[in-house]
Design an enzyme around this catalytic site. Sequence first.
Site, PDB file in Angstrom:
ATOM      1  N   ASN A  46       3.690  12.568   6.116  1.00  0.00           N
ATOM      2  CA  ASN A  46       2.361  12.234   4.851  1.00  0.00           C
ATOM      3  C   ASN A  46       2.079  12.971   3.600  1.00  0.00           C
ATOM      4  O   ASN A  46       1.257  13.654   3.583  1.00  0.00           O
ATOM      5  CB  ASN A  46       1.266  11.025   6.160  1.00  0.00           C
TER       6      ASN A  46
ATOM      7  N   GLY B 209      -6.693  10.913   9.042  1.00  0.00           N
ATOM      8  CA  GLY B 209      -6.142  11.635   9.420  1.00  0.00           C
ATOM      9  C   GLY B 209      -5.716  12.718   9.489  1.00  0.00           C
ATOM     10  O   GLY B 209      -5.826  14.043   9.237  1.00  0.00           O
ATOM     11  N   ASN B 210      -3.805  12.830   8.530  1.00  0.00           N
ATOM     12  CA  ASN B 210      -3.792  13.843   8.458  1.00  0.00           C
ATOM     13  C   ASN B 210      -4.196  13.683   6.735  1.00  0.00           C
ATOM     14  O   ASN B 210      -3.332  16.022   7.023  1.00  0.00           O
ATOM     15  CB  ASN B 210      -1.603  13.035   8.006  1.00  0.00           C
TER      16      ASN B 210
ATOM     17  N   ASN C 281     -11.410   3.520  10.109  1.00  0.00           N
ATOM     18  CA  ASN C 281     -10.725   2.594   8.847  1.00  0.00           C
ATOM     19  C   ASN C 281      -9.986   1.463   9.945  1.00  0.00           C
ATOM     20  O   ASN C 281      -9.472   2.256  10.821  1.00  0.00           O
ATOM     21  CB  ASN C 281      -9.837   2.996   8.345  1.00  0.00           C
TER      22      ASN C 281
ATOM     23  N   GLU D  83       0.712   0.895   6.032  1.00  0.00           N
ATOM     24  CA  GLU D  83      -0.931   0.980   5.337  1.00  0.00           C
ATOM     25  C   GLU D  83      -1.362   0.555   4.742  1.00  0.00           C
ATOM     26  O   GLU D  83      -0.196   0.352   3.922  1.00  0.00           O
ATOM     27  CB  GLU D  83      -0.656   3.162   4.980  1.00  0.00           C
ATOM     28  N   ARG D  84      -2.279  -0.166   4.321  1.00  0.00           N
ATOM     29  CA  ARG D  84      -2.644  -0.973   3.473  1.00  0.00           C
ATOM     30  C   ARG D  84      -2.949   0.082   2.214  1.00  0.00           C
ATOM     31  O   ARG D  84      -3.524   0.769   1.656  1.00  0.00           O
ATOM     32  CB  ARG D  84      -4.446  -1.261   3.903  1.00  0.00           C
TER      33      ARG D  84
ATOM     34  N   CYS E 251       1.080   8.451   9.908  1.00  0.00           N
ATOM     35  CA  CYS E 251      -0.012   8.167   9.911  1.00  0.00           C
ATOM     36  C   CYS E 251      -1.392   8.542  11.452  1.00  0.00           C
ATOM     37  O   CYS E 251      -1.481   8.658  12.128  1.00  0.00           O
ATOM     38  CB  CYS E 251      -0.446   6.320   9.967  1.00  0.00           C
ATOM     39  N   GLY E 252      -2.602   9.197  10.573  1.00  0.00           N
ATOM     40  CA  GLY E 252      -3.002  10.028  12.246  1.00  0.00           C
ATOM     41  C   GLY E 252      -4.153   8.794  12.532  1.00  0.00           C
ATOM     42  O   GLY E 252      -4.241   8.826  13.585  1.00  0.00           O
ATOM     43  N   THR E 253      -4.521   8.142  11.642  1.00  0.00           N
ATOM     44  CA  THR E 253      -5.558   7.422  12.200  1.00  0.00           C
ATOM     45  C   THR E 253      -4.415   6.733  13.076  1.00  0.00           C
ATOM     46  O   THR E 253      -4.920   5.566  14.155  1.00  0.00           O
ATOM     47  CB  THR E 253      -6.399   7.087  11.130  1.00  0.00           C
ATOM     48  N   GLY E 254      -3.615   6.083  12.284  1.00  0.00           N
ATOM     49  CA  GLY E 254      -2.950   5.040  12.786  1.00  0.00           C
ATOM     50  C   GLY E 254      -2.367   5.813  14.360  1.00  0.00           C
ATOM     51  O   GLY E 254      -2.324   4.407  14.962  1.00  0.00           O
TER      52      GLY E 254
END
Length: 289
Positions: free
Chosen positions: A17, A80-81, A163, A214-215, A223-226
């Site tokens: 990322n 996150g990343n 998010n 990702e949007r 994607c860290g939050t993903g």
Amino acid sequence: MNTTRRLQFSKMQGIGNDFVVIDAIRQPVQLSPAQLRFLADRHFGIGCDQILFAAPATEDGADFRYRIFNADGGEVEQCGNGVRCLAVFLAEQGLSTADELVIQTLGGPTRIQRLADSQIRVDMGPPRLAPPSIPFEAATQDSRYALEVDGRTLQIGAVSMGNPHAVLQVDELDTTPVERLGPLIEAHPRFPKRVNVGFMQVLAPDHIRLRVFERGVGETLACGTGACAAAVVGQIQGVLGPAVRVDLPGGRLHIEWQGGDNPVWMTGPAQTVFEGQVLLPDDDNANDG
């Protein structure tokens, strides 16, 4: 911005990322959406998934402020990343020598810890599961929601990690039509602020594979939050335990969540690829594709 000038930046990546990271502490920075899109453009600009700003904190208790802009020029709440890259950036630039910091984001305060071997551990905060806080249109909170997409009914989990995320469990990740389903779910009217879309294949209670659309960006290598969202959804749906290895196309993250109001912890690497200057055009000359 009315004049062309040079902007210092670092190109960084967290398991693929990639980011343009800008020091907005020691240099004045105010970029328009067109200029942000120029920086993210892989043909005319530098090229990245997102542009990150390290800025002075404006809230009590925070050490720095962290701003995140997608490749389409829109500002988002959390990455996150990116926050792991920010931790490395602050240390390498001599802006902080602390091993633990509190970072101010639109999605709330984030605590980061620098570990050995370029590993960064991030307190991503507790997941938000109530539909209004995601935001997601649903009558009641549930572990699964039926979502009508392209004439089909999909079963998704929905969560905010600062998010919004929708997570869809799939049998075989490699043959899942991420490129087709991702944009349809991202822009679904039941997600009023759009949504990041995770496609999760469960290999074991402590191991998953994941692809994320990702949007405002499209599919990314990581994607860290993903990864956090997938681990949370998998746990509340009863298919994952409290500690999960998440294999994304760009590499592996380790996610821990003890359930309830406990924070989600994410651990993974981050590194600088190169540093440079970019000749920043004014809005009239910023290429918008």
